[in-house]
Enzyme design. Sequence first.
Site, PDB file in Angstrom:
ATOM      1  N   LYS A 136      13.507  12.118 -15.459  1.00 29.90           N
ATOM      2  CA  LYS A 136      13.155  13.541 -15.380  1.00 29.90           C
ATOM      3  C   LYS A 136      12.127  13.728 -14.251  1.00 29.90           C
ATOM      4  O   LYS A 136      11.612  12.735 -13.723  1.00 29.90           O
ATOM      5  CB  LYS A 136      12.617  14.010 -16.730  1.00 29.90           C
ATOM      6  CG  LYS A 136      11.346  13.311 -17.148  1.00 29.90           C
ATOM      7  CD  LYS A 136      10.965  13.644 -18.589  1.00 29.90           C
ATOM      8  CE  LYS A 136       9.661  12.950 -18.936  1.00 29.90           C
ATOM      9  NZ  LYS A 136       9.382  12.966 -20.377  1.00 29.90           N
ATOM     10  N   ARG A 196       6.777  19.665 -32.217  1.00 27.29           N
ATOM     11  CA  ARG A 196       7.320  20.512 -31.150  1.00 27.29           C
ATOM     12  C   ARG A 196       8.786  20.804 -31.449  1.00 27.29           C
ATOM     13  O   ARG A 196       9.158  21.935 -31.684  1.00 27.29           O
ATOM     14  CB  ARG A 196       7.179  19.824 -29.783  1.00 27.29           C
ATOM     15  CG  ARG A 196       5.834  20.034 -29.156  1.00 27.29           C
ATOM     16  CD  ARG A 196       5.803  19.727 -27.669  1.00 27.29           C
ATOM     17  NE  ARG A 196       6.671  18.610 -27.280  1.00 27.29           N
ATOM     18  CZ  ARG A 196       6.478  17.877 -26.209  1.00 27.29           C
ATOM     19  NH1 ARG A 196       5.459  18.114 -25.411  1.00 27.29           N
ATOM     20  NH2 ARG A 196       7.306  16.904 -25.895  1.00 27.29           N
ATOM     21  N   TYR A 256     -10.942  24.928   9.642  1.00 29.41           N
ATOM     22  CA  TYR A 256     -11.324  26.255   9.169  1.00 29.41           C
ATOM     23  C   TYR A 256     -12.757  26.237   8.647  1.00 29.41           C
ATOM     24  O   TYR A 256     -13.161  25.285   7.973  1.00 29.41           O
ATOM     25  CB  TYR A 256     -10.453  26.655   7.971  1.00 29.41           C
ATOM     26  CG  TYR A 256      -9.064  27.129   8.312  1.00 29.41           C
ATOM     27  CD1 TYR A 256      -8.858  28.198   9.181  1.00 29.41           C
ATOM     28  CD2 TYR A 256      -7.961  26.513   7.738  1.00 29.41           C
ATOM     29  CE1 TYR A 256      -7.577  28.638   9.467  1.00 29.41           C
ATOM     30  CE2 TYR A 256      -6.670  26.952   8.008  1.00 29.41           C
ATOM     31  CZ  TYR A 256      -6.493  28.016   8.875  1.00 29.41           C
ATOM     32  OH  TYR A 256      -5.236  28.453   9.144  1.00 29.41           O
ATOM     33  N   MET A 291      -2.553  24.048   4.693  1.00 33.81           N
ATOM     34  CA  MET A 291      -1.217  24.078   4.103  1.00 33.81           C
ATOM     35  C   MET A 291      -0.337  22.976   4.687  1.00 33.81           C
ATOM     36  O   MET A 291       0.404  22.304   3.973  1.00 33.81           O
ATOM     37  CB  MET A 291      -0.577  25.445   4.362  1.00 33.81           C
ATOM     38  CG  MET A 291       0.775  25.594   3.692  1.00 33.81           C
ATOM     39  SD  MET A 291       1.632  27.077   4.212  1.00 33.81           S
ATOM     40  CE  MET A 291       0.612  28.343   3.456  1.00 33.81           C
TER      41      MET A 291
HETATM   42  C1  PLP Z   1       9.209  11.558 -20.790  1.00 33.35           C
HETATM   43  C2  PLP Z   1       9.782  11.014 -22.019  1.00 33.35           C
HETATM   44  C3  PLP Z   1       9.886   9.634 -22.191  1.00 33.35           C
HETATM   45  C4  PLP Z   1       9.336   8.641 -21.191  1.00 33.35           C
HETATM   46  O1  PLP Z   1       7.935   8.646 -21.179  1.00 33.35           O
HETATM   47  P1  PLP Z   1       7.081   7.545 -20.360  1.00 33.35           P
HETATM   48  O2  PLP Z   1       5.718   7.669 -20.895  1.00 33.35           O
HETATM   49  O3  PLP Z   1       7.133   7.958 -18.931  1.00 33.35           O
HETATM   50  O4  PLP Z   1       7.732   6.249 -20.592  1.00 33.35           O
HETATM   51  C5  PLP Z   1      10.490   9.176 -23.345  1.00 33.35           C
HETATM   52  N1  PLP Z   1      10.970  10.035 -24.274  1.00 33.35           N
HETATM   53  C6  PLP Z   1      10.885  11.376 -24.142  1.00 33.35           C
HETATM   54  C7  PLP Z   1      11.431  12.263 -25.209  1.00 33.35           C
HETATM   55  C8  PLP Z   1      10.289  11.899 -23.010  1.00 33.35           C
HETATM   56  O5  PLP Z   1      10.194  13.241 -22.876  1.00 33.35           O
END
Ligand code: PLP
Length: 384
Positions: free
Chosen positions: A36, A136, A276, A324
Site C-alpha cells: 500500500k 475500527r 528568500y 517549492m
Molecule cells: C499496513 C498493514 C500491514 C503492514 O504493516 P507493517 O507495519 O508495515 O508491517 C499489515 N496489515 C494491515 C491490515 C495493514 O493495514
Amino acid sequence: MDSTSYIELSKEAYENNLQFLRSLIKEGTRISSVVKGNAYGHGIADFVPMAEEMGIDHFSVYSADEAEEVFKAIKKDSTELMIMGHIANEDLKWAISNDISFFVFEFDRVRAAAESAQILNKKARIHIELETGMNRTGFDEEEINRLIPVLKEYEDNLIIEGICTHYAGAESIANYLRVQDQKNNFNQLAQLLVDHGIEPKTRHTCCSAASIRLPEMHEDMVRIGILQYGFWPSREIFIEYLKGKKDKVEPLRRLITWKSSIMSVKHIEMGEFVGYGTTYLAQRDMKIATVPIGYSHGFSRSLSNTGRVLINGFRVPVIGMVNMNNLAVDVSEIDEIRKGDEVTLIGKSGDVEISVASFGELSDQLNYELLTRLPTKIPRIIKD
Ligand SMILES: *Cc1c(COP(=O)(O)O)cnc(C)c1O
C-alpha cells in the site's frame, strides 16, 4: 526528459531482507508483501515485479485503486492480490472477475460481493475481518452469529479465503495487554466460526511488529510491510529483536536511495542573505550549490537551515529556506565540486550516510509517513 531526482531500489538489499524474514517466520507461513502507499514510496510498478522475481507470490494493498496498479505490475499468473480496506460495491465485480480477494467487515459488502459473484457466475474470495480490539473495522461476536447464516445462504458464491485481524499498535510495548487480549479474542472468534462449519483456508493476523513480537501468531500468512523495505516498525521492536542475540548486528538493509544533482555552484560574499527572506546570513565568504529539490518533491520545508545532504562523500548543511522546487547547501568545504555532481538526499555517499530515520527525525516525520510521501512522479530505478 531528465528528472530533478531519482529513487534507486537495491535488489541486493531486498534479497537480504527477504532472507532475514524467511529465517524469522515460521516454516510454511506465507509472506504477503504489503505494498500500500505506493509500496511505502518505493514505487509499485518497479517494486512488485522485483519482489515476484524473488519469490513473493502474494501482495496486499489497502484499496481497489492500489490493487489496480499492482494488478498491472504483476507478471506471474500465480501471484495473488488482497485488498485490506476500501473497495466500492461497484468495483467488486472487477475484483471478483480477476480473482482478487478482499476483506469483509460489514454486512453490506458481504451481500454485495455474493450478489456480484452470482451475476458473474463466479465465487468471491473473501477474508472475514474479526473485531478483536482495534475498534475500527471487523465483525464482533454478536455480528458473527448473524453472519454465519448469511455465509451459508451464499455459500455457492463465496470462498472463505481467510479470517484475519490487525493489532492496535503491536510496535509498542505499552500496548502489550491490549494486543494479548486481541490475540485471545481472535482465537475465540475463529473457533466460533469453525464450530459452525466455517473453515477458512488461511488465518492471518501479523504485521511486521507482530511478526517479531508474536511468533506464536504467524499462522498461515503474515502481512509484512515496513520490514521488507529495511526499516523497523519502531525502535522498541528493533531492541526487542536484538535482546538476547549474541552478535548485535542490524539484519536489515534499506532498499531506497534518493539522489539528485547540483544545478549550479556560486560564490557569496560575507554579509549577503541567501534565498528568500533573511533566514540565512553569510557569516563569511562562501561557496553554495543549488539542488533542484524542494518541498514539492517531499523535502520538507521544516528542513530549512537544518537539513543535510551528501555530496562527494561530504555531509553539507541546507542553508536558507527550502523552496517549492529547490534548496541551497553550503559547499565551502568541498574543493572539487561542480554542476552535475551527485547529491544524495537519502542513502550513502562514500563513508557518510543519511538514513530515512534521521531525515525523518529532523523533519519530524515517521519512517512510514516520510516514505509514502515521496512523490509518485520521481522515477524509480532498480539497481542490481
Ligand atoms: C499496513 C498493514 C500491514 C503492514 O504493516 P507493517 O507495519 O508495515 O508491517 C499489515 N496489515 C494491515 C491490515 C495493514 O493495514
